[in-house]
Design a protein around this motif. Structure first.
Motif, PDB file in Angstrom:
ATOM      1  N   ALA A  73      42.528  -6.825 -21.382  1.00 42.97           N
ATOM      2  CA  ALA A  73      41.661  -7.767 -22.098  1.00 42.97           C
ATOM      3  C   ALA A  73      40.285  -7.902 -21.451  1.00 42.97           C
ATOM      4  CB  ALA A  73      42.329  -9.139 -22.174  1.00 42.97           C
ATOM      5  N   SER A  74      40.122  -7.381 -20.248  1.00 43.06           N
ATOM      6  CA  SER A  74      38.843  -7.461 -19.540  1.00 43.06           C
ATOM      7  C   SER A  74      37.833  -6.509 -20.168  1.00 43.06           C
ATOM      8  CB  SER A  74      39.013  -7.102 -18.064  1.00 43.06           C
ATOM      9  OG  SER A  74      39.924  -7.960 -17.431  1.00 43.06           O
ATOM     10  N   GLU A 132      28.328 -14.594 -23.507  1.00 45.79           N
ATOM     11  CA  GLU A 132      29.590 -14.786 -22.792  1.00 45.79           C
ATOM     12  C   GLU A 132      30.682 -13.838 -23.286  1.00 45.79           C
ATOM     13  OE1 GLU A 132      30.683 -18.933 -22.791  1.00 45.79           O
ATOM     14  OE2 GLU A 132      28.857 -19.503 -21.728  1.00 45.79           O
ATOM     15  N   SER A 133      30.353 -12.547 -23.369  1.00 45.29           N
ATOM     16  CA  SER A 133      31.289 -11.564 -23.935  1.00 45.29           C
ATOM     17  C   SER A 133      31.817 -10.549 -22.923  1.00 45.29           C
ATOM     18  CB  SER A 133      30.608 -10.814 -25.082  1.00 45.29           C
ATOM     19  OG  SER A 133      29.487 -10.093 -24.605  1.00 45.29           O
ATOM     20  N   VAL A 134      31.289 -10.551 -21.704  1.00 47.45           N
ATOM     21  CA  VAL A 134      31.610  -9.493 -20.750  1.00 47.45           C
ATOM     22  C   VAL A 134      32.121 -10.102 -19.439  1.00 47.45           C
ATOM     23  CG1 VAL A 134      30.619  -7.563 -19.447  1.00 47.45           C
ATOM     24  CG2 VAL A 134      29.855  -7.994 -21.766  1.00 47.45           C
ATOM     25  N   ASP A 135      33.171  -9.481 -18.893  1.00 49.55           N
ATOM     26  CA  ASP A 135      33.706  -9.924 -17.602  1.00 49.55           C
ATOM     27  C   ASP A 135      32.925  -9.329 -16.431  1.00 49.55           C
ATOM     28  OD1 ASP A 135      36.272 -11.432 -18.348  1.00 49.55           O
ATOM     29  OD2 ASP A 135      36.457  -9.557 -19.480  1.00 49.55           O
ATOM     30  N   VAL A 136      32.516  -8.072 -16.578  1.00 48.46           N
ATOM     31  CA  VAL A 136      31.811  -7.373 -15.507  1.00 48.46           C
ATOM     32  C   VAL A 136      30.658  -6.574 -16.093  1.00 48.46           C
ATOM     33  CG1 VAL A 136      31.989  -5.633 -13.670  1.00 48.46           C
ATOM     34  CG2 VAL A 136      33.940  -7.151 -14.136  1.00 48.46           C
ATOM     35  N   LEU A 137      29.488  -6.727 -15.504  1.00 48.29           N
ATOM     36  CA  LEU A 137      28.345  -5.862 -15.799  1.00 48.29           C
ATOM     37  C   LEU A 137      28.178  -4.927 -14.615  1.00 48.29           C
ATOM     38  CD1 LEU A 137      25.937  -8.481 -17.313  1.00 48.29           C
ATOM     39  CD2 LEU A 137      26.785  -6.449 -18.481  1.00 48.29           C
ATOM     40  N   LEU A 138      28.199  -3.640 -14.885  1.00 47.86           N
ATOM     41  CA  LEU A 138      28.122  -2.608 -13.868  1.00 47.86           C
ATOM     42  C   LEU A 138      26.780  -1.907 -13.986  1.00 47.86           C
ATOM     43  CD1 LEU A 138      29.719  -0.873 -11.749  1.00 47.86           C
ATOM     44  CD2 LEU A 138      30.475   0.524 -13.690  1.00 47.86           C
ATOM     45  N   LEU A 139      26.053  -1.834 -12.877  1.00 47.63           N
ATOM     46  CA  LEU A 139      24.764  -1.137 -12.858  1.00 47.63           C
ATOM     47  C   LEU A 139      24.782  -0.161 -11.685  1.00 47.63           C
ATOM     48  CD1 LEU A 139      24.118  -4.386 -13.616  1.00 47.63           C
ATOM     49  CD2 LEU A 139      21.942  -3.322 -14.092  1.00 47.63           C
ATOM     50  N   VAL A 140      24.852   1.128 -11.988  1.00 46.01           N
ATOM     51  CA  VAL A 140      24.895   2.162 -10.954  1.00 46.01           C
ATOM     52  C   VAL A 140      23.577   2.930 -11.004  1.00 46.01           C
ATOM     53  CG1 VAL A 140      26.102   4.198 -10.075  1.00 46.01           C
ATOM     54  CG2 VAL A 140      27.399   2.311 -11.100  1.00 46.01           C
ATOM     55  N   GLU A 141      22.751   2.670 -10.011  1.00 43.15           N
ATOM     56  CA  GLU A 141      21.426   3.295  -9.900  1.00 43.15           C
ATOM     57  C   GLU A 141      20.665   3.243 -11.221  1.00 43.15           C
ATOM     58  OE1 GLU A 141      21.709   7.149  -8.048  1.00 43.15           O
ATOM     59  OE2 GLU A 141      22.426   6.281  -6.186  1.00 43.15           O
TER      60      GLU A 141
END
Length: 194
Positions: A73-74, A132-141
């Motif tokens: 669900a994440s 408020e829709s995302v559990d984790v925002l990932l930013l790689v370079e």
């Protein structure tokens, strides 16, 4: 003059990214980051390509900071996912739902066709996500060129309560000066850096 440069940049950057992802980048390259060493040998079976093993390792080193808290669900969203290689690699390692955001139409097409990823058009600092829709925002370079208050405000808007921003990037300046700058930027939006 500053306004004219900003206007020119907004017209040139989309073309630049289409050229990079469409013409300059080799056809079988799906990650656009510098990479990380040493390698975690137990991940070798999850590599999509041995040629990009260091790039996948950077994704793993960044992603593992989240811990074991993700469920099916994440929702994890990578901002600036490029051709999708990093997200495709992570899809083998997490039960979470993965979403990519990318400005380049060419890169989005590759990520969808090659990996079947949900990749949406967006140009940071605006993020094509609901509140408020995302559990984790990932930013790689991906954030070093636009890591500013506008992006942090958007990330704050999109994160669920208790959500995380997981960032791996390079910035100019000493570790301490970058840490102070980012701590101040995030604190302005009620976020803390761990």
């Amino acid at each position: 003059m500053k306004k004219q440069i900003s206007k020119l940049r907004s017209k040139v950057m989309p073309l630049f990214y289409e050229l990079v992802y469409g013409l300059v980048t080799p056809r079988n390259t799906y990650c656009m980051n510098l990479g990380y060493a040493p390698l975690t040998e137990s991940l070798r079976a999850s590599y999509l390509s041995e040629n990009e093993r260091f790039q996948y390792e950077l994704y793993w080193q960044t992603f593992k900071q989240i811990g074991e808290t993700l469920t099916p669900a994440s929702i994890v969203c990578e901002v600036g996912c490029g051709r999708g290689g990093g997200l495709a690699f992570l899809s083998k390692l997490t039960p979470a739902t993965l979403i990519g955001l990318e400005r380049s139409a060419f890169a989005r097409r590759v990520a969808r066709k090659k990996f079947g990823l949900d990749v949406r058009p967006t140009t940071a600092p605006q993020l094509a996500l609901a509140d408020e829709s995302v559990d984790v925002l990932l930013l790689v370079e991906a954030a070093h060129t636009y890591h500013n208050d506008a992006l942090i405000a958007e990330m704050h808007r999109c994160l669920k309560p208790g959500g995380l921003v997981v960032l791996a990037d390079f910035n100019l300046g000493s570790h301490d000066s970058v840490q102070r700058k980012l701590t101040r930027l995030y604190a302005n939006r009620g976020l803390t850096i761990e």
